[in-house]
Design a protein around this motif. Structure first.
Motif, short mmCIF file in Angstrom:
data_model
loop_
_atom_site.label_atom_id
_atom_site.label_comp_id
_atom_site.label_asym_id
_atom_site.label_seq_id
_atom_site.Cartn_x
_atom_site.Cartn_y
_atom_site.Cartn_z
N LEU A 71 32.80 25.94 -4.09
CA LEU A 71 34.03 26.55 -4.57
C LEU A 71 35.13 26.52 -3.51
O LEU A 71 36.31 26.33 -3.82
CB LEU A 71 33.77 27.99 -5.00
CG LEU A 71 33.08 28.19 -6.35
CD1 LEU A 71 32.75 29.67 -6.56
CD2 LEU A 71 33.95 27.67 -7.48
N GLY A 114 34.82 25.69 -11.38
CA GLY A 114 33.55 26.33 -11.05
C GLY A 114 32.35 25.54 -11.53
O GLY A 114 31.35 25.40 -10.83
N ASP A 126 37.43 27.63 -15.05
CA ASP A 126 35.97 27.45 -15.11
C ASP A 126 35.57 25.99 -14.96
O ASP A 126 34.43 25.69 -14.59
CB ASP A 126 35.42 28.00 -16.43
CG ASP A 126 35.25 29.51 -16.40
OD1 ASP A 126 35.20 30.08 -15.30
OD2 ASP A 126 35.19 30.12 -17.49
N SER A 152 32.14 22.16 -9.33
CA SER A 152 32.33 22.21 -7.88
C SER A 152 31.12 21.68 -7.11
O SER A 152 31.27 20.93 -6.14
CB SER A 152 32.66 23.64 -7.43
OG SER A 152 31.64 24.54 -7.81
#
Length: 598
Positions: free
Chosen positions: A450, A518, A515, A521
């Motif tokens: 992240l 996320g 998202d 990542s």
């Protein structure tokens, strides 16, 4: 019992041939002294200490662990204290520290090579002096002149060690939830009260004093991370003349019962009106602590490489000795009852997965250490900025990719042993257990991914990633000078294009749907890792091919480089296509299932 042989020849090759560190003599402080002969001598002496003193204590230290006594004091495993005294007396603690504080002022890149040796030979031991490095850096950068004079000389000699205190039982990554308090005293100091957990080397018997750097919240400060400050809290108060005074109000409440690294005392530390001194500016503690955390994250990445290396070495020895079955291509040991298991392709697959990672990863690690030096010491501001951008990008990759691969490789090298790998006397299961923590501490690998995607990728308008793409393109053009490595060039060129495509997809799809960042990542971080590992193999391959073309007294060394490198680009880099597809799948499937239905 496992053994360890430091890869000194590999390190010399990288430092002298791949990185050519001698070119920086006259440009950066410390490099004038770092001649190839001196580097070789330091590495040889470091190897002897790690092989002869630290490695023999690794298994016994794991079995014995640390002991906490009723008064809160901690005894380290048998032999650790004596080994540490030798380590400090040899000047290893201050190898790369500033001369003005008693250090030797040598390049960080040499220290990184030593760090790998220490972690391979005895990772738990290495964490005692290892965490002092980040503490010294934080004090040197943000400390007052008085603080530097008070703490750094003794920390440089190793007489005192250092720790970092962030985590509390209710807050790990989310430091905004931190509760430890720092109440101002009339004399300008602070009374620190609270509890910290998971504190590596938090209490031990190897140094006279332990200098804790503690995150705490000053009453009335801003909420969240903006209200956090950093404090120096010594185990023993230091008198004005430098002598040790009263015991401070910090005590080890317990030692954590852990899966691995048993030889290191991971402590719960209780602070009860302990005297602390503000380090840096008030409410800017997280910024100062990141000096330590970034150094620690690179160090943890090195631990991943180190455990991959030592587990590989032992698995190779076992694979050559262990006789089981016949080769499917026909007997290779006709005079014996069976063939050594190294003849079996699947065993070779596991071993080559490790070796092809280790040799390239070591080049990346030492390159990053060179970049750290450049970011602080290069004479040109633009060069310092470029190096700092590269370090920022590489830090989560080193921490995340190296430790994921380190654990994977340690597990596969254990697999080479079959059932013996599950038995503690062989040492392989310890490497697996020790490797597991590297994926967790100093920011879990999900957090590293992240950080790479959410912070590093878009920083300064994407300046760092664009500079990286340009750097790769330049290296590709340079490697095209030797047709014998055209397959390496083609692989890296394709991989770099895929990385650019992945970065563009994130920039286009993560702004409106965070998202997506996320969910993709970790795939992006590992894709990035493949590109960097492939890039280094391309550089190594070109150097090796050139050496073979011009004539060398060690052709086998360079021929093997080409063989192992080709294994990586042919069998590991194709994973990039899967990672790209995973990333571009977005977050919809990841987020579709309701939490109650998991």
């Amino acid at each position: 019992m496992p053994t360890y042989s430091a890869p000194v020849k590999e390190m010399n090759f990288i430092l002298n041939d791949v990185l050519n560190v001698s070119q920086y003599a006259g440009e950066m402080p410390g490099y004038d002294e770092a001649s190839p002969d001196l580097i070789a001598a330091i590495l040889e002496e470091g190897a002897k200490f790690c092989e002869n003193e630290l490695a023999p204590l690794n298994l016994s230290g794991d079995h014995e662990g640390c002991t906490r006594h009723e008064d809160g004091s901690v005894t380290t495993p048998k032999g650790f204290k004596e080994a540490y005294n030798q380590f400090a007396a040899g000047g290893w603690c201050g190898l790369t520290d500033p001369v003005e504080f008693g250090g030797q002022g040598l390049p960080h890149v040499i220290g990184m090579a030593l760090e790998e040796m220490i972690s391979s030979s005895n990772m738990a031991f290495g964490m005692y002096p290892g965490l002092s490095g980040g503490a010294k850096a934080a004090i040197n950068i943000d400390g007052t002149n008085e603080q530097k004079a008070t703490y750094l000389p003794k920390m440089v000699t190793g007489e005192w060690t250092g720790t970092m205190n962030l985590t509390e039982s209710h807050c790990g990554t989310d430091l905004g939830l931190l509760r430890t308090k720092a109440e101002p005293n009339d004399d300008g100091s602070f009374a620190i009260t609270g509890q910290k957990i998971f504190i590596s080397a938090g209490e031990h018997d190897m140094a006279e004093n332990i200098i804790h750097l503690v995150l705490a919240r000053t009453p009335g400060g801003p909420e969240g991370v903006k209200g956090i400050s950093l404090y120096i809290v010594p185990k023993y108060i230091v008198n004005e003349d430098g002598s040790l005074g009263d015991r401070n109000g910090v005590v080890c409440g317990s030692i954590e019962e852990k899966m691995g690294i048993h030889g290191n005392s991971t402590c719960v530390l209780n602070y009860d009106n302990a005297t602390g001194y503000l380090l840096g500016d008030e409410n800017q503690g997280l910024r100062t602590m990141f000096i330590m955390m970034n150094a620690a994250r690179i160090g943890v990445g090195i631990q991943g490489l180190a455990l991959s290396e030592v587990s590989y070495q032992n698995a190779v020895t076992y694979a050559n000795d262990r006789l089981q079955m016949r080769s499917i291509a026909g007997p290779k040991n006709p005079d014996g009852p069976a063939d050594p298991i190294i003849v079996h392709p699947d065993v070779r697959r596991m071993l080559l997965n490790s070796r092809s990672f280790n040799e390239s990863a070591r080049s990346i690690a030492l390159w990053c250490a060179l970049l750290v030096d450049m970011s602080h010491k290069a004479p040109d501001e633009k060069q310092r900025e470029w190096a700092d951008d590269m370090v920022g990008l590489m830090t989560p990759v080193l921490k995340g990719v190296f430790t994921d691969r380190g654990y994977e490789n340690a597990s596969n090298n254990q697999q080479v042993y079959g059932g013996h790998g599950y038995i503690s006397e062989w040492g392989m299961e310890q490497f697996v257990r020790d490797a597991r923590i590297t994926q967790i501490y100093e920011g879990t690998n999900g957090i590293q991914a992240l950080d790479l995607v959410g912070r590093k990728l878009g920083a300064n308008g994407g300046r760092a990633i664009q500079r990286f793409f340009k750097y790769v393109a330049t290296e590709i053009e340079d490697a095209k000078g030797n047709e014998k490595v055209a397959d390496f060039v083609s692989a890296v060129e394709s991989a770099n294009a895929d990385l650019q495509r992945a970065a563009m997809w994130l920039m286009q799809n993560a702004m409106t749907k965070p998202d997506n960042a996320g969910a993709g990542s970790t795939a992006f971080m590992h894709l990035f890792g493949h590109v960097v590992l492939g890039l280094m193999w391309m550089k190594i391959a070109k150097i090796s091919a050139d050496k073979l073309d011009s004539g060398t007294d060690d052709p086998t060394f360079f021929e093997n480089k080409l063989i192992v490198g080709r294994y990586y680009i042919n069998r590991r880099m194709p994973e990039i296509k899967f990672l790209l597809a995973e990333l571009e799948a977005g977050a919809e499937d990841v987020m579709a299932l309701d939490a109650a239905n998991f």
